[in-house]
Motif scaffolding. Structure first.
Motif, PDB file in Angstrom:
ATOM      1  N   ASP A 180      65.275 104.168  43.270  1.00  0.00           N
ATOM      2  CA  ASP A 180      65.569 102.961  43.644  1.00  0.00           C
ATOM      3  C   ASP A 180      67.160 103.039  43.864  1.00  0.00           C
ATOM      4  OD1 ASP A 180      63.165 101.941  44.514  1.00  0.00           O
ATOM      5  OD2 ASP A 180      63.234 100.749  42.765  1.00  0.00           O
TER       6      ASP A 180
ATOM      7  N   PHE B  98      70.546  92.008  46.664  1.00  0.00           N
ATOM      8  CA  PHE B  98      69.402  91.882  45.813  1.00  0.00           C
ATOM      9  C   PHE B  98      68.259  91.076  46.677  1.00  0.00           C
ATOM     10  CE2 PHE B  98      70.225  87.558  45.028  1.00  0.00           C
ATOM     11  CZ  PHE B  98      71.714  87.299  44.821  1.00  0.00           C
ATOM     12  N   ASP B  99      68.269  90.422  47.702  1.00  0.00           N
ATOM     13  CA  ASP B  99      67.242  89.759  48.468  1.00  0.00           C
ATOM     14  C   ASP B  99      66.540  90.965  49.056  1.00  0.00           C
ATOM     15  OD1 ASP B  99      69.531  90.405  49.986  1.00  0.00           O
ATOM     16  OD2 ASP B  99      69.277  88.859  51.636  1.00  0.00           O
TER      17      ASP B  99
ATOM     18  N   GLN C 188      66.430  93.970  47.866  1.00  0.00           N
ATOM     19  CA  GLN C 188      65.805  94.892  46.648  1.00  0.00           C
ATOM     20  C   GLN C 188      64.461  94.107  46.203  1.00  0.00           C
ATOM     21  OE1 GLN C 188      68.868  95.521  43.765  1.00  0.00           O
ATOM     22  NE2 GLN C 188      70.413  96.169  45.423  1.00  0.00           N
ATOM     23  N   MET C 189      64.699  92.666  46.386  1.00  0.00           N
ATOM     24  CA  MET C 189      63.436  91.928  45.921  1.00  0.00           C
ATOM     25  C   MET C 189      62.184  92.315  46.853  1.00  0.00           C
ATOM     26  SD  MET C 189      64.387  88.373  43.969  1.00  0.00           S
ATOM     27  CE  MET C 189      65.846  87.969  45.124  1.00  0.00           C
ATOM     28  N   ALA C 190      62.708  92.189  48.095  1.00  0.00           N
ATOM     29  CA  ALA C 190      61.655  92.640  49.123  1.00  0.00           C
ATOM     30  C   ALA C 190      60.944  93.781  49.091  1.00  0.00           C
ATOM     31  CB  ALA C 190      62.087  92.373  50.596  1.00  0.00           C
TER      32      ALA C 190
ATOM     33  N   GLN D 237      60.462  95.469  46.020  1.00  0.00           N
ATOM     34  CA  GLN D 237      59.671  95.125  44.889  1.00  0.00           C
ATOM     35  C   GLN D 237      58.465  94.660  45.148  1.00  0.00           C
ATOM     36  OE1 GLN D 237      60.067  96.985  42.412  1.00  0.00           O
ATOM     37  NE2 GLN D 237      62.134  97.572  42.942  1.00  0.00           N
ATOM     38  N   SER D 238      58.484  93.310  45.849  1.00  0.00           N
ATOM     39  CA  SER D 238      57.293  92.778  46.593  1.00  0.00           C
ATOM     40  C   SER D 238      56.300  93.699  47.208  1.00  0.00           C
ATOM     41  CB  SER D 238      57.824  91.508  47.423  1.00  0.00           C
ATOM     42  OG  SER D 238      58.328  90.522  46.792  1.00  0.00           O
TER      43      SER D 238
ATOM     44  N   SER E 293      54.713  96.284  45.193  1.00  0.00           N
ATOM     45  CA  SER E 293      53.756  95.988  44.196  1.00  0.00           C
ATOM     46  C   SER E 293      52.367  95.637  44.869  1.00  0.00           C
ATOM     47  CB  SER E 293      54.021  94.513  43.573  1.00  0.00           C
ATOM     48  OG  SER E 293      54.046  93.636  44.237  1.00  0.00           O
TER      49      SER E 293
ATOM     50  N   GLN F 289      51.267  85.577  49.172  1.00  0.00           N
ATOM     51  CA  GLN F 289      51.675  85.299  47.843  1.00  0.00           C
ATOM     52  C   GLN F 289      53.112  85.897  47.322  1.00  0.00           C
ATOM     53  OE1 GLN F 289      48.402  86.418  45.279  1.00  0.00           O
ATOM     54  NE2 GLN F 289      47.473  84.182  45.466  1.00  0.00           N
ATOM     55  N   SER F 290      53.115  87.189  47.906  1.00  0.00           N
ATOM     56  CA  SER F 290      54.306  88.016  47.591  1.00  0.00           C
ATOM     57  C   SER F 290      55.456  87.786  48.291  1.00  0.00           C
ATOM     58  CB  SER F 290      53.741  89.298  47.617  1.00  0.00           C
ATOM     59  OG  SER F 290      53.585  89.997  48.826  1.00  0.00           O
ATOM     60  N   GLY F 291      55.426  86.976  49.425  1.00  0.00           N
ATOM     61  CA  GLY F 291      56.544  86.573  50.167  1.00  0.00           C
ATOM     62  C   GLY F 291      56.745  87.320  51.523  1.00  0.00           C
TER      63      GLY F 291
ATOM     64  N   GLY G  15      61.516  78.447  56.017  1.00  0.00           N
ATOM     65  CA  GLY G  15      60.530  78.576  54.543  1.00  0.00           C
ATOM     66  C   GLY G  15      60.776  80.095  54.293  1.00  0.00           C
ATOM     67  N   GLY G  16      61.621  81.042  54.969  1.00  0.00           N
ATOM     68  CA  GLY G  16      61.919  82.225  54.487  1.00  0.00           C
ATOM     69  C   GLY G  16      62.920  82.202  53.431  1.00  0.00           C
ATOM     70  N   PHE G  17      63.454  83.528  52.882  1.00  0.00           N
ATOM     71  CA  PHE G  17      64.304  83.507  51.882  1.00  0.00           C
ATOM     72  C   PHE G  17      65.431  84.430  52.105  1.00  0.00           C
ATOM     73  CE2 PHE G  17      61.097  86.848  51.266  1.00  0.00           C
ATOM     74  CZ  PHE G  17      61.904  88.073  50.393  1.00  0.00           C
TER      75      PHE G  17
ATOM     76  N   MET H 172      64.935  92.816  39.868  1.00  0.00           N
ATOM     77  CA  MET H 172      64.552  92.495  41.287  1.00  0.00           C
ATOM     78  C   MET H 172      63.021  92.294  41.349  1.00  0.00           C
ATOM     79  SD  MET H 172      67.322  92.373  42.617  1.00  0.00           S
ATOM     80  CE  MET H 172      68.934  92.643  42.212  1.00  0.00           C
TER      81      MET H 172
ATOM     82  N   GLN I 288      61.016  87.435  40.343  1.00  0.00           N
ATOM     83  CA  GLN I 288      60.354  86.882  41.418  1.00  0.00           C
ATOM     84  C   GLN I 288      59.112  86.270  40.414  1.00  0.00           C
ATOM     85  OE1 GLN I 288      59.486  88.672  45.054  1.00  0.00           O
ATOM     86  NE2 GLN I 288      60.712  90.414  44.232  1.00  0.00           N
TER      87      GLN I 288
ATOM     88  N   ASN J 100      54.459  87.741  43.011  1.00  0.00           N
ATOM     89  CA  ASN J 100      55.679  87.517  43.304  1.00  0.00           C
ATOM     90  C   ASN J 100      56.136  86.470  44.234  1.00  0.00           C
ATOM     91  OD1 ASN J 100      56.534  90.107  42.104  1.00  0.00           O
ATOM     92  ND2 ASN J 100      56.344  91.031  43.696  1.00  0.00           N
TER      93      ASN J 100
ATOM     94  N   PRO K 131      59.377  85.476  46.142  1.00  0.00           N
ATOM     95  CA  PRO K 131      60.752  85.508  46.245  1.00  0.00           C
ATOM     96  C   PRO K 131      62.051  84.602  46.353  1.00  0.00           C
ATOM     97  CG  PRO K 131      59.674  86.072  48.298  1.00  0.00           C
ATOM     98  CD  PRO K 131      58.568  85.612  47.299  1.00  0.00           C
TER      99      PRO K 131
END
Lengths: 691, 269
Positions: free
Chosen positions: A10, A23-24, A26-28, A30-31, A34, A67-69, A80-82, B81, B85, B205, B207
């Protein structure tokens, strides 16, 4: 000689694709990862793809996305988003992660966004807030059903597809009482409509069949509307089986305020604010990028399983004794297997670099495009033709901006650069011309060439490659690419698009600037392959200019709308150049920023050495393709006179010879990169299940 | 009646267990080959502790969760990251090695010092959570020492479940031999719990939680102080990966019954 220590992780990607600070995003990643490597991979491994029906098992995907966004990714925070701001880059990252395992799952994740995209791009504020918010999964304490959408453009007859100029779906006025909202009767039959098994609303393209409605438009249809909402039969597609696809029959009575973007009534006629072409233009402008990325992700995903297969090929049976070279190195003792995998890897890297470049541009362009709209609105210049006339007058400034943009910072007139950059219209004209190449370019090259390269990847695993249980699901991925090359506009549509945009003065100035930039890279970053790419760009530009005025033996113009035998191959050649250009700039970024990363600093020279070679390999391959295509086009329309000389083409011959000579070192690069594959550390096992 | 807890979870990162983990000699002792470049994950034992902590905090309004990590901050940031979450928490970082080759006493001392430095922590409400074991060559001793250093003497190891009573007491189920549990009751905080696997699955997760966490936790990562692990006298004579035992015998015509019989015999020893 360098040694590639590990497969790039990564931290490498974040630098190359420029999202280290987000980081938003980067989180997407990871979501999505997974979900891809658990739920999605399990579905594929269990054979969930082996039916056209949308099963309960497949439906689990939607829950996982919720569930994972991922479902809410497309929305703004107040809906409702991030993620604040444009989402092209974020959606591209998600597409990459999901299609690393299965692109049907990626399509499933993106399809609701595609349904929302017309509303997002051109809908009224009320439409936007209603549907975007309804598509966000309920939060704890909320008691409501999540809405999901389907985008219905494609029509059934004949075959599958749509002529963007003609629509079979029709609209008439059903009921129009004085002072009340007109009610419209919408009759739309869809074909190959994604998400149709569970869609609660459909954004459909239709044409007026009534004097009281003007032209074409897009309209929102809901499941509870009066009339027929028949989801239709499952489409018998052979690929992307983790996405729901059906051929719906919709005949519904809906209020006219569902017309996307709204409407005016002029002299008793409903005039939609946007026709369907304007809307799909705005939508596909962006959504083609993740599709291209899906294909390139597959190529990168193939690297690890192929290396593992090659290394372990002769272990565990009677074929080799432990300790023997055959046992230890397996097929990696053969140069060809290593180097062909490098070709696959380099194509994947080039495609990803190109697509993420396009996605970054799309995000940046978003604000500029809105500012341009506001500017023209304020000036009262609303017709597209008048806007184009204004923009055309700015060509000199746009070319000046491009010159400065690609001039090294130390040599740049910063005051002038900032002045031009702050000029909305100048900036718009530059970005618009570039997006007009990159968006179809990603779709065309990544999917078309990607399909061929994926075949190479499958062949590298021999008979195992064409089995359902091949690690990495390579066979499924190969077939899936064919759909990616097709939907949202097949290759011919992308070639046609590029044919129209690649001749623009603004893009030509950009191409010249790229050539100079790569020439500098050739000097300043030895081994990157800058010279060979620069020479190929020069050859392509010369050929385009030559063809624009050249004629065949019958005196017919060569470069002409109707001569796709000339224009389309030239678009293909341009497609080859885009990937290595963006890959080269990403590698330069890695060379600059990598040493500052604590996780990469230790092995950075090895890593950049490898990446320079990968870029060099791809640049040389692209140059070869460009050279072949240009040669065929320049010579191929005049009959052979038996003299083997063309004095009028000395300049072309010199440029072509330059390309040939600039190939210097490119095969050494491939030797080194291939050799690096024998030592690279890979995980003990794939991180997702196999069939 | 609900209780208000200050839950401090000690946990760090380990290399992704799917990776090839080859010990090599580094300038300051053993290290893993290419450790900084390998992808990392939250130590699964610490993960169980964190998810139990988040669940407990949610059930007891007013409670707070801190995740105290000794690890290289650049790698921690990558792992956060994903982890951020999963549950709301405040990250506290000591920037240092998280390899399995650090002295467990020095590690415990660093963690205890870092916990002492948490401004809003009320130690009378503190529940000290961590992994009973670690996926990175854990000694199984760090949590006990951290507890002792912080004066927390009510300690439980191999915990799979805790239940907070109406009176604020905590019933604890600890693993003992033979798949059995030892049940104990502690009056309440402060107490230390070395978690086994717990009972909760990994949360999906979210977010939005991630964004909230990272807004607080990015500054924590940026401002992380270097951990001082220099007091150790620990040296390693040698390190090696346990050898995988693979005894392959090629049998072309064995029946299913024969194979089953052989497996049963092998299991019986």
């Amino acid at each position: 000689m360098y040694k590639l220590r590990t497969l790039p992780g990564d931290d490498v990607r974040q630098i190359m694709w420029r999202f280290s600070e987000r980081f938003d995003f980067q989180m997407a990643v990871q979501s999505a990862r997974s979900i891809a490597r658990s739920v999605v991979a399990k579905l594929v491994a269990e054979g969930a793809r082996n039916t056209h029906e949308w099963t309960e098992q497949k439906d689990g995907l939607l829950t996982a996305f919720d569930q994972s966004g991922l479902t809410a990714l497309f929305m703004d925070p107040h809906q409702g988003g991030f993620i604040e701001g444009p989402k092209n880059f974020a959606l591209s990252l998600v597409a990459l992660e999901l299609s690393w395992v299965d692109a049907g799952a990626a399509t499933s994740s993106l399809a609701s966004n595609l349904a929302l995209a017309p509303i997002h791009e051109k809908g009224t504020p009320e439409q936007r807030d209603k549907y975007m918010s309804a598509c966000v999964p309920p939060q704890p304490g909320e008691d409501r059903k999540i809405w999901r959408g389907a985008f219905a453009l494609t029509e059934p007859l004949p075959y599958i597809g749509v002529d963007t100029g003609v629509l079979c779906g029709k609209a008439t006025v059903a009921d129009w009482k004085d002072g009340e909202e007109p009610m419209l009767q919408i009759d739309k039959r869809g074909r190959f409509i994604t998400n149709m098994d569970f869609a609660t609303f459909v954004t459909a393209a239709v044409e007026s069949n009534d004097d009281r409605i003007k032209g074409t438009f897009m309209i929102i249809l809901e499941e509870g509307d009066e009339g027929v909402f028949d989801r239709g039969a499952p489409t018998l597609k052979m690929v992307h089986q983790l996405s729901s696809t059906r051929d719906p029959i919709l005949n519904l009575k809906v209020p006219a305020d569902r017309i996307i973007g709204g409407y005016d009534v002029v002299d008793g006629v409903i005039i939609p604010k946007y026709n369907h072409s304007e809307i799909i233009g705005a939508v596909f402008h962006r959504t083609r990028i993740p599709v291209g990325l899906m294909s390139s992700a597959k190529l990168l995903s193939a690297v690890e399983p192929v290396i593992r297969y090659h290394r372990n090929r002769f272990r565990g049976g009677d074929a080799a004794k432990e300790g023997s070279p055959r046992y230890e190195k397996g097929i990696q003792s053969n140069e060809d297997a290593l180097q062909r995998l490098i070709d696959v890897w380099a194509s994947g890297e080039a495609g990803c670099s190109l697509a993420f470049g396009a996605a970054r541009l799309a995000d940046d362009f978003d604000a500029v495009e809105k500012a341009k709209e506001e500017h023209f609105e304020a000036e009262g210049i609303t017709s597209p033709r008048k806007q184009m006339a204004v923009l055309r007058k700015l060509n000199d400034q746009v070319v000046e901006l491009i010159d400065l943009e690609y001039t090294p910072e130390a040599e740049r007139n910063m005051a002038r650069y900032n002045e031009l950059k702050d000029d909305t219209l100048v900036q718009y004209a530059y970005m618009e011309a570039l997006a007009g190449i990159l968006n179809p370019g990603v779709k065309l090259w990544n999917t078309g060439v990607g399909a061929n390269m994926m075949r190479e990847a499958v062949s590298l695993v021999g008979g195992y490659g064409i089995t359902e249980d091949c690690p990495g699901f390579l066979m499924q991925k190969w077939t899936d690419i064919q759909l990616e090359a097709t939907y949202e506009g097949p290759e011919a549509v992308q070639r046609r698009h590029m044919t129209m945009t690649m001749t623009s003065e603004v893009f030509q100035a950009t191409m010249s600037a790229w050539g100079r930039q790569m020439e500098r890279a050739g000097k300043e970053v030895p081994g990157l392959g800058g010279y060979v790419l620069a020479s190929a760009m020069e050859l392509w530009q010369w050929t385009l200019n030559y063809l624009k005025s050249a004629k065949d033996d019958d005196g017919r113009k060569l470069f002409h709308n109707k001569r796709q035998g000339v224009t389309f191959p030239l678009a293909d050649a341009l497609g080859w150049l885009l990937g290595p250009y963006y890959l080269s700039t990403d590698v330069i970024e890695l060379i600059e920023k990598g040493p500052m990363s604590p996780t990469l600093a230790e092995g950075i020279d090895d890593l950049t050495g490898f990446y320079k070679d990968i870029a060099h390999v791809q640049s040389a391959r692209a140059a070869g393709e460009v050279s072949r295509i240009c040669t065929e086009l320049v010579y191929g329309f005049n009959e052979c006179k038996g003299e083997c000389s063309r004095d009028d083409l000395k300049e072309f011959q010199a440029l072509k010879a330059k390309v040939d000579m600039c190939m210097a070192g490119s095969r050494n690069a491939k030797d080194r990169a291939g050799n690096a594959l024998t030592e690279v550390m890979i995980p003990e096992a794939l991180d997702y299940p196999m069939g | 009646m609900s209780s208000e807890f200050h839950i401090v979870v000690c946990g760090s990162i380990v290399p992704d267990p799917l990776q090839t983990l080859a010990p090599v000699d580094g300038p300051t002792g053993p290290t893993l080959q290419n450790e900084m470049m390998l992808p990392a994950v939250l130590d699964p034992w610490a993960g169980h502790a964190l998810y139990e902590a988040a669940n407990l905090a949610q059930a007891n309004p007013g409670s707070q969760v801190w995740l105290v990590s000794l690890g290289p901050k650049a790698k921690l940031q990558q792992v956060m990251m994903a982890v951020s979450q999963k549950a709301p928490f405040q990250l506290v970082v000591a920037d240092g090695s998280s390899s399995g080759f650090t002295d467990s006493f020095e590690t415990a001392k660093t963690l205890a010092d870092t916990i002492e430095g948490i401004a809003d922590l009320d130690k009378s409400k503190m529940l000290l959570f961590g992994g009973w074991q670690s996926a990175s060559r854990g000694s199984g001793a760090v949590m006990q020492m951290v507890g002792e250093m912080l004066g927390v003497t009510e300690q439980f190891q191999g915990v799979d479940k805790i239940t907070v009573g109406d009176d604020g007491s905590i019933a604890v189920m600890e693993r003992v031999e033979g798949g059995a549990y030892q049940k104990s009751v502690v009056d309440g905080a402060p107490a230390a719990f070395g978690w086994a696997t717990g009972e909760l699955p990994e949360p999906p997760n979210n977010p939005q939680i991630g964004m909230q966490n990272m807004q607080k936790n990015m500054p924590a990562l940026m401002q992380a102080k270097p951990a001082d692990l220099s007091g150790t006298s620990l040296t390693f004579e040698g390190v090696e990966v346990p050898q995988q035992r693979r005894e392959t015998r090629v049998e072309k015509d064995a029946s299913v019954d024969d194979m089953a019989k052989e497996i049963v015999e092998w299991l019986k020893g």
